[in-house]
Design an enzyme around this catalytic site. Structure first.
Site, short mmCIF file in Angstrom:
data_model
loop_
_atom_site.label_atom_id
_atom_site.label_comp_id
_atom_site.label_asym_id
_atom_site.label_seq_id
_atom_site.Cartn_x
_atom_site.Cartn_y
_atom_site.Cartn_z
CB SER A 161 92.50 -42.99 112.58
OG SER A 161 91.74 -41.81 112.33
CE LYS A 196 88.04 -41.94 112.51
NZ LYS A 196 89.09 -40.99 112.06
CB SER A 238 92.52 -39.87 109.96
OG SER A 238 93.57 -40.16 110.84
#
Lengths: 479, 96
Positions: A149, A74, A173
């Site tokens: 997310s 990420k 997330s």
């Protein structure tokens, strides 16, 4: 050799150790696959030196189950020398001078980076739509969101662009996008994985964790990235998470709590039906389900949307156009900072900073922030009480399946409610994992298991047994 | 409880966020919707409940008293918008 990308991370690790393929061959197979879902912000060619080092480790019989396996990260995890944007224009040119601790650990165990994945800007969101760069699409239906997310990491694994990935989970997330993309996502106990080098959102809630296509993949990756780190004062002084003992075990006699508040009509009927089917299957294996009620769950989202923006407003004060990123022009230092932040933060980030500043301001602190912390304490205590007599708490991961991109754009509160089932784990620091339990209208449904503090190994073993019992193997169409 | 446009403007200023009038008006609307939901937490009786600021509390975490190397100056400055003489360069804060 496209079939390499069909294998799980654990299978790839075994193949490498049996000399069935080379590290560089596997890495290139993934790196050459077209990213049709927009999973990556920065996709890097496999580093030949890193591949060579991993190959040496394998040839010497060293390393771990995942040595030589490719991984996606990420883009809020710091990578030395590699662009780290947090999907924000305010970090559009930020090259970290150091690695996050998890990145050092991945490198030391010979995992191969495939690049950095998309997210909601600074991880504020549940759809990956607030990225300043592009929208990521769900491999199950390109018109739909992968969740967020950590939507880029989830989509990368579901689309077989990477066998495993890392995300961060502040209110769900990792688990929510794993649910929407039909893969496994695991948030370890707060403090078992170092947050050093993770760009902070809400420091008391943030936790790095793995995505994979099986519980075993996630367990192996958790074993690599976990362990005490003196760089992170909230790191727990415990051993790394062990993945060695996962085995097919009997579920007979396990006690699993089901809170009524997580099975109400706010979840889609198809989601509830799929989770209920799983419950019936587990009952057939001798699992005892214990109905419980935890009323504080109903205000979990509200509590989260006070505490998380409060912490975020403080954490994001560091982005001022002085030490990182581009700088806007203005008259005097204060105006330069305000112009830079006003222009380069996106709308959702600005909103959360203002909310956080407001609830921390004089006159409102007690009514909002302090009271939210008291509710947090009460909620966590109730969860601990339930977990003192049960092995885990089971619920849907997300109240809905993947929604259409833009569908919730005009309804920010609806977007925030997507975290309804996942937020309690962050509030109390509990480990929690989402695994696929079926389909609803052709889209994946995730089941969440939440365990006791630092009982990650027990939770992973339970999730592994549940996964084996349910036997759900789902793959996006056309992948 | 609701928040006025002037309050939104003031909080944005405190947060060092320069925003146009249209953005402030949109933000006011969203904040008022959120603040309405924030009242939900009053339904929970918190009498005697201690605030929980940390997920898993730790106390007295000290670093070993040993010298360690930090980032070299060039590395620390490599992302600066402007630097001079080995320092971060910012617009004038205090006039002569």
């Amino acid at each position: 050799m496209s079939s390499l990308t069909e294998l799980s991370a654990t299978e790839i690790g075994a193949l490498l150790r049996s000399r069935g393929a080379s590290v560089i061959e596997v890495a290139q197979a993934f790196a050459s696959k077209e990213d049709t879902v927009g999973a990556f912000i920065t996709r890097s060619a496999p580093d030949s030196e890193a591949c060579a080092r991993a190959q040496v480790m394998i040839d010497a019989g060293e390393g771990s189950a995942l040595t030589g396996v490719p991984i996606a990260l990420k883009d809020n995890i710091s990578t030395r020398g590699l662009l780290t944007t947090c999907a924000s224009r305010i970090l559009s040119n930020y090259i970290p001078p150091y690695n996050a601790m998890v990145v050092d650990k991945l490198e030391s165990q010979g995992l191969i980076s495939l690049g950095k994945t998309n997210l909601d800007e600074f991880a504020f969101g549940a759809s990956t739509e607030t990225s300043a760069y592009h929208v990521t699409r769900n491999p199950w239906d390109l018109e739909r969101s992968p969740g967020g997310s950590s939507g880029g990491s989830a989509a990368a694994v579901a689309a077989h662009l990477s066998p495993v990935a890392l995300g961060s989970d502040t209110g769900g997330s990792i688990r929510q996008p794993a649910s929407l993309c039909g893969i496994v996502g695991y948030k370890p106990t707060y403090g078992r994985v170092s947050r050093y080098g993770l760009v902070a959102f809400a420091s008391s809630l943030d936790q790095i964790g793995p995505f994979g296509r099986s519980v075993e993949d996630c367990a192996h990756l958790a074993a690599v990235i976990s362990g005490h780190d003196h760089h992170d004062a909230t790191s727990l002084p415990t051993d790394p998470i062990s993945a060695r003992d996962l085995k097919t075990g009997s579920l007979k006699g396990k006690r699993i709590a089901i809170p009524s508040e997580l099975f109400d009509d706010s979840a889609e009927p198809g989601v509830l039906a799929s989770v209920d089917s799983a419950i019936q299957a587990l009952k057939g294996e001798g699992v005892e389900f214990v109905p419980v009620s935890i009323p504080e769950i109903t205000v979990g989202v509200t509590t989260y949307y006070i505490i998380a923006p409060a912490e975020a407003s403080s954490n994001l004060a560091r982005f001022d156009g002085v030490r990182f990123g581009p700088r806007e022009s203005g008259d005097g230092h204060v105006n330069v900072v305000a112009e830079t932040r006003g222009k380069l933060f996106g709308k959702e980030v600005r909103t959360r900073i203002v909310v956080g500043t407001y609830v921390l301001s004089a006159g409102y602190y007690d009514a909002y922030y302090l009271r939210a912390q008291q509710v947090r304490g009460k909620m966590a205590a109730k969860f601990e009480q339930v977990l003192s007599t049960c092995d885990a708490i089971l619920s849907p991961t997300s109240p809905c399946v993947a929604f259409k991109i833009g569908e919730l754009e005009g309804d920010p509160l609806a977007l925030k409610l997507l975290d309804y089932c996942t937020i309690p784990a962050n509030m109390g620091g509990f480990p929690a994992i989402s695994l696929p339990c079926g389909l609803s209208d052709g889209l994946p449904v995730g089941l969440q298991l939440l365990g006791g503090i630092s009982r990650d190994e027990d939770l992973l073993q339970l999730a592994y047994s549940v996964e084996q019992c349910l036997g759900v193997k789902i793959t996006p169409p056309k992948m | 409880m609701s928040i006025s446009l002037d309050e939104v403007r003031h909080v944005a200023k405190l947060a060092r966020l320069e925003m146009g009038e249209a953005d402030l008006v949109a933000l006011q609307s969203e904040l008022n919707a959120l603040l309405g939901h924030f009242q939900d937490i009053n339904a929970i009786d918190v009498t005697g409940c201690q605030p929980k600021p940390h997920a898993v509390p730790r106390q007295n975490v000290w670093a070993d008293d040993e010298p360690v190397f930090g980032l070299p100056r060039e590395a620390a400055l490599q992302n600066a918008a402007a630097a001079k003489a080995g320092l971060f360069l910012v617009p004038t804060i205090i006039e002569d």
